[in-house]
Write a protein that holds these residues in place. Structure first.
Motif, PDB file in Angstrom:
ATOM      1  N   GLU A  78      32.282   9.896  54.118  1.00  0.00           N
ATOM      2  CA  GLU A  78      31.099  10.009  54.966  1.00  0.00           C
ATOM      3  C   GLU A  78      31.482  10.638  56.300  1.00  0.00           C
ATOM      4  OE1 GLU A  78      29.209   6.260  55.440  1.00  0.00           O
ATOM      5  OE2 GLU A  78      28.604   6.085  53.341  1.00  0.00           O
ATOM      6  N   LEU A  79      30.541  11.405  56.846  1.00  0.00           N
ATOM      7  CA  LEU A  79      30.643  11.957  58.194  1.00  0.00           C
ATOM      8  C   LEU A  79      29.268  11.798  58.835  1.00  0.00           C
ATOM      9  CD1 LEU A  79      32.732  15.274  57.894  1.00  0.00           C
ATOM     10  CD2 LEU A  79      33.355  13.212  59.137  1.00  0.00           C
ATOM     11  N   GLY A  80      29.097  10.748  59.597  1.00  0.00           N
ATOM     12  CA  GLY A  80      27.789  10.492  60.182  1.00  0.00           C
ATOM     13  C   GLY A  80      26.744  10.287  59.110  1.00  0.00           C
ATOM     14  N   GLU A  81      25.701  11.118  59.118  1.00  0.00           N
ATOM     15  CA  GLU A  81      24.627  11.013  58.122  1.00  0.00           C
ATOM     16  C   GLU A  81      24.973  11.716  56.808  1.00  0.00           C
ATOM     17  OE1 GLU A  81      20.380  11.039  59.997  1.00  0.00           O
ATOM     18  OE2 GLU A  81      21.527  12.670  60.915  1.00  0.00           O
ATOM     19  N   LEU A  82      26.079  12.403  56.774  1.00  0.00           N
ATOM     20  CA  LEU A  82      26.453  13.162  55.581  1.00  0.00           C
ATOM     21  C   LEU A  82      27.343  12.313  54.683  1.00  0.00           C
ATOM     22  CD1 LEU A  82      27.475  16.531  57.311  1.00  0.00           C
ATOM     23  CD2 LEU A  82      25.188  15.601  56.914  1.00  0.00           C
ATOM     24  N   ARG A  83      27.133  12.432  53.382  1.00  0.00           N
ATOM     25  CA  ARG A  83      27.938  11.674  52.424  1.00  0.00           C
ATOM     26  C   ARG A  83      28.289  12.560  51.244  1.00  0.00           C
ATOM     27  NH1 ARG A  83      29.001   6.344  50.700  1.00  0.00           N
ATOM     28  NH2 ARG A  83      29.350   6.221  48.437  1.00  0.00           N
ATOM     29  N   ALA A  84      29.492  12.361  50.732  1.00  0.00           N
ATOM     30  CA  ALA A  84      29.954  13.084  49.537  1.00  0.00           C
ATOM     31  C   ALA A  84      30.520  12.090  48.542  1.00  0.00           C
ATOM     32  CB  ALA A  84      31.020  14.119  49.904  1.00  0.00           C
ATOM     33  N   ASP A  85      30.154  12.260  47.286  1.00  0.00           N
ATOM     34  CA  ASP A  85      30.703  11.456  46.193  1.00  0.00           C
ATOM     35  C   ASP A  85      31.262  12.421  45.152  1.00  0.00           C
ATOM     36  OD1 ASP A  85      29.845   8.537  46.737  1.00  0.00           O
ATOM     37  OD2 ASP A  85      28.010   9.676  47.044  1.00  0.00           O
ATOM     38  N   LEU A  86      32.509  12.221  44.794  1.00  0.00           N
ATOM     39  CA  LEU A  86      33.159  13.056  43.782  1.00  0.00           C
ATOM     40  C   LEU A  86      33.323  12.238  42.508  1.00  0.00           C
ATOM     41  CD1 LEU A  86      34.622  15.693  42.966  1.00  0.00           C
ATOM     42  CD2 LEU A  86      36.747  14.606  43.751  1.00  0.00           C
ATOM     43  N   LEU A  87      32.654  12.672  41.449  1.00  0.00           N
ATOM     44  CA  LEU A  87      32.812  12.041  40.142  1.00  0.00           C
ATOM     45  C   LEU A  87      33.921  12.774  39.402  1.00  0.00           C
ATOM     46  CD1 LEU A  87      29.050  11.793  39.082  1.00  0.00           C
ATOM     47  CD2 LEU A  87      30.340  10.347  40.665  1.00  0.00           C
ATOM     48  N   ILE A  88      34.892  12.026  38.913  1.00  0.00           N
ATOM     49  CA  ILE A  88      36.021  12.603  38.176  1.00  0.00           C
ATOM     50  C   ILE A  88      36.016  12.012  36.784  1.00  0.00           C
ATOM     51  CG2 ILE A  88      38.506  12.992  38.166  1.00  0.00           C
ATOM     52  CD1 ILE A  88      38.495  12.246  41.143  1.00  0.00           C
ATOM     53  N   VAL A  89      35.755  12.835  35.784  1.00  0.00           N
ATOM     54  CA  VAL A  89      35.708  12.377  34.395  1.00  0.00           C
ATOM     55  C   VAL A  89      36.936  12.929  33.691  1.00  0.00           C
ATOM     56  CG1 VAL A  89      34.323  12.194  32.305  1.00  0.00           C
ATOM     57  CG2 VAL A  89      33.192  12.475  34.518  1.00  0.00           C
ATOM     58  N   ARG A  90      37.951  12.089  33.567  1.00  0.00           N
ATOM     59  CA  ARG A  90      39.206  12.516  32.946  1.00  0.00           C
ATOM     60  C   ARG A  90      39.109  12.381  31.427  1.00  0.00           C
ATOM     61  NH1 ARG A  90      42.355  13.260  37.231  1.00  0.00           N
ATOM     62  NH2 ARG A  90      42.085  11.915  39.058  1.00  0.00           N
ATOM     63  N   GLY A  91      39.712  13.335  30.737  1.00  0.00           N
ATOM     64  CA  GLY A  91      39.683  13.315  29.281  1.00  0.00           C
ATOM     65  C   GLY A  91      38.435  13.939  28.694  1.00  0.00           C
TER      66      GLY A  91
END
Length: 567
Positions: free
Chosen positions: A226-239
């Motif tokens: 998160e950076l203030g009001e900004l948010r990032a989510d990284l989904l990592i699907v291995r395999g």
């Protein structure tokens, strides 16, 4: 026309076709616009049906807000929308659509028929290559169904540039896969003719990953920043198998962005082989979505801040601890050690190296497997010295694998391992009898044996996994009933029977291991640890838990020497 004047105003029909070409490029464009309309209408269920890759038929049905009879002619006319009303609204777009051109453009290059109802009134309208041919009242459920036939039949040149039906279908499928990841709480179904080729019944992100990569041993990791009001989510699907490794979303809208891909290019190799979905959640006024005809690209108010957010999220996902794996086996689990644990682990490495160089054989032998139990490290890991090197066993994952195999055998019609209860029968609590009788056949396939005596129901035998996990008979029964109830409530009738069995075994094994007091407190003796190792090692294929994580990692003595500078 004056002499020498070459510029002329285009006829409206040609203007419409040119505009439609910017919005509708191929079947995927139609599906995208219609599905996004469904999502804007707050649909909880969206079903897409295609024939010939969408060239001959695209039908999108939803259970959204719908439209009234009076609204339909406006909906198919140019630049008509319910989503914005002023120039200021363009600065804070929160919907997928906002230009009011999708249905008009689609109707200009196809035969389009719409059935829609808002729950009070409904209507049907048919548009053939830009002309309204028919309109009538419609009394049906709330929601909308749009059928698009013979796409580009009036623009043969455009049809020549389409891929074959299989190629067009693949693009549609990939788009709906992305929608499942962006909206995992909603239901999406894709049918080719009458055959379902993608089915996600809602239920959240893990359920979406399970639906998209059925039958594959995948592992889901999530990294957030998160950076203030900004948010990032990284989904990592291995395999996971996919030709598209990187997927980008801004406020759940699928986009392409050169800046984000540039950030990814530096991290992707170090993140390993996986499918990545970067989800950015930004204030509406921070992003401009009105910069591309198909809204596939966006513009950020502060690109550098977005790049910094993405970089922070990606860096968090990098392996931060020691990574161990058997030679030739892909790594899908990290063993993270803090300073104190790392020091202890280094001691174990030295111990293993010294023993490997000695002349004596390993002291413990279990059914032909030579191993020395070294002790517990970290949370839930056990260390062993074996002939090939140093082996780290994930206790929870190991029991989950064993329980999963036992449950699967029973569900597939085999003979589940069970054992009688000491002291004859175990009375079933009165409040559970109704549920027990409802799921009696399923319980028996899992290894429970039931008997009625003098008007009371009692347990005669329970699955062996109950004992292995230190669950008393009633606790094991409650765990199984809870899983059966939830699986029944999900109404997974559209899934193939083998997939339903796999899902049941997967979920029940996880639930049983979570309920185990033994695993929760790690009360495992040395003898039991060695017996557990013997059931899993050695193996031709490195065994994994139902989630796809390896149950052990092996560091060869060659690798130990290399790490300690003695190679």
């Amino acid at each position: 026309m004056e002499a020498g004047v070459r510029i002329k105003r285009l006829p409206q029909e040609l203007v419409t076709l040119i505009a439609a070409g910017e919005v509708v490029e191929r079947p995927l464009s139609v599906v995208k616009e219609l599905v996004e309309n469904s999502l804007d209408a707050q649909a909880s269920c969206v079903e897409v049906q295609v024939e010939e890759g969408g060239i001959e038929l695209i039908r999108v049905s939803d259970d959204g807000m719908g439209m009234s009879y009076e609204e339909l002619p406006l909906a198919v006319s140019a630049h008509s929308t319910s989503k914005i009303s002023s120039a200021e609204d363009l600065l804070r777009v929160v919907s997928f659509g906002f230009r009011g051109e999708a249905l008009h453009s689609i109707g200009s290059v196809s035969e389009m028929e719409i059935f829609s109802s808002d729950g009070r009134s409904g209507g049907r309208i048919k548009v053939v290559f830009g002309e309204i041919e028919d309109r009538s009242l419609y009394a049906g459920r709330r929601g909308t169904t749009v059928s698009v036939r013979h796409l580009f039949a009036n623009v043969p040149a455009r049809r020549k540039f389409l891929r074959g039906p299989r190629g067009e279908l693949l693009q549609v499928k990939e788009f709906l896969q992305d929608m499942c990841l962006a909206f995992p709480e909603r239901t999406f179904v894709l049918r080719e003719g009458n055959r379902a080729i993608l089915s996600h019944l809602g239920g959240g992100l893990e359920s979406a990953v399970f639906s998209l990569w059925q039958g594959e041993k995948v592992e889901l990791d999530i990294s957030s920043a998160e950076l203030g009001e900004l948010r990032a989510d990284l989904l990592i699907v291995r395999g996971a198998s996919s030709r598209r490794r990187i997927r980008l979303f801004v406020n759940r809208r699928r986009v392409e962005d050169k800046l984000l891909r540039a950030v990814f290019s530096w991290y992707k190799d170090r993140l390993g082989d996986a499918v990545f979905a970067l989800m950015l959640s930004l204030p509406p006024d921070f992003v401009d979505v009105n910069v591309h005809p198909s809204k596939a690209e966006v513009r950020f108010r502060n690109p550098h801040l977005v790049a910094k957010l993405a970089e922070r999220c990606l860096s968090k996902a990098l392996p931060s601890g020691l990574k161990v794996a058997a030679p030739g086996v892909s790594v899908s689990r990290k063993v993270e050690l803090d300073a104190e644990k790392a020091e202890g682990f280094g001691g174990l490495l030295e111990l293993g190296l010294e023993e490997a160089e000695g002349e004596g054989a390993l002291p413990q032998v279990v059914d032909g497997v030579k191993a020395r139990f070294l002790g517990r490290i970290g949370e839930g890991f056990w260390a062993f010295e074996v002939e090939e090197g140093l082996l780290i066993l994930d206790v929870h994952a190991s029991y989950e694998r064993i329980v999963y195999d036992e449950i699967s055998r029973g569900l597939e019609g085999g003979s589940p391992e069970s054992e009688g209860i000491l002291g004859a029968l175990y009375p079933i609590e009165e409040g559970l009898v109704e549920e027990v009788l409802r799921f009696r056949s399923e319980l028996e396939s899992l290894g429970f044996a039931l008997e009625e005596r003098q008007g009371m129901w009692e347990l005669k035998a329970v699955p062996t996994w109950g004992r292995e996990l230190s669950l008393d008979p009633m606790s094991a029964l409650r765990v199984a009933l809870k899983e059966l109830e939830e699986s029944s409530a999900m109404e997974l009738t559209e899934l193939p029977s083998d997939l339903r069995r796999t899902r049941m075994a997967h979920s029940l094994a996880s639930r049983a291991c979570r309920a185990s007091p033994k695993l929760g407190e790690s009360r495992i003796s040395e003898a039991e640890a060695l017996r557990l190792l013997e059931r899993l090692y050695p193996s031709e294929d490195a065994p994994t838990c139902p989630h796809g994580r390896p149950v052990y990692s092996l560091i060869s003595w060659v690798e130990v020497r290399r790490r300690l500078g003695r190679a």
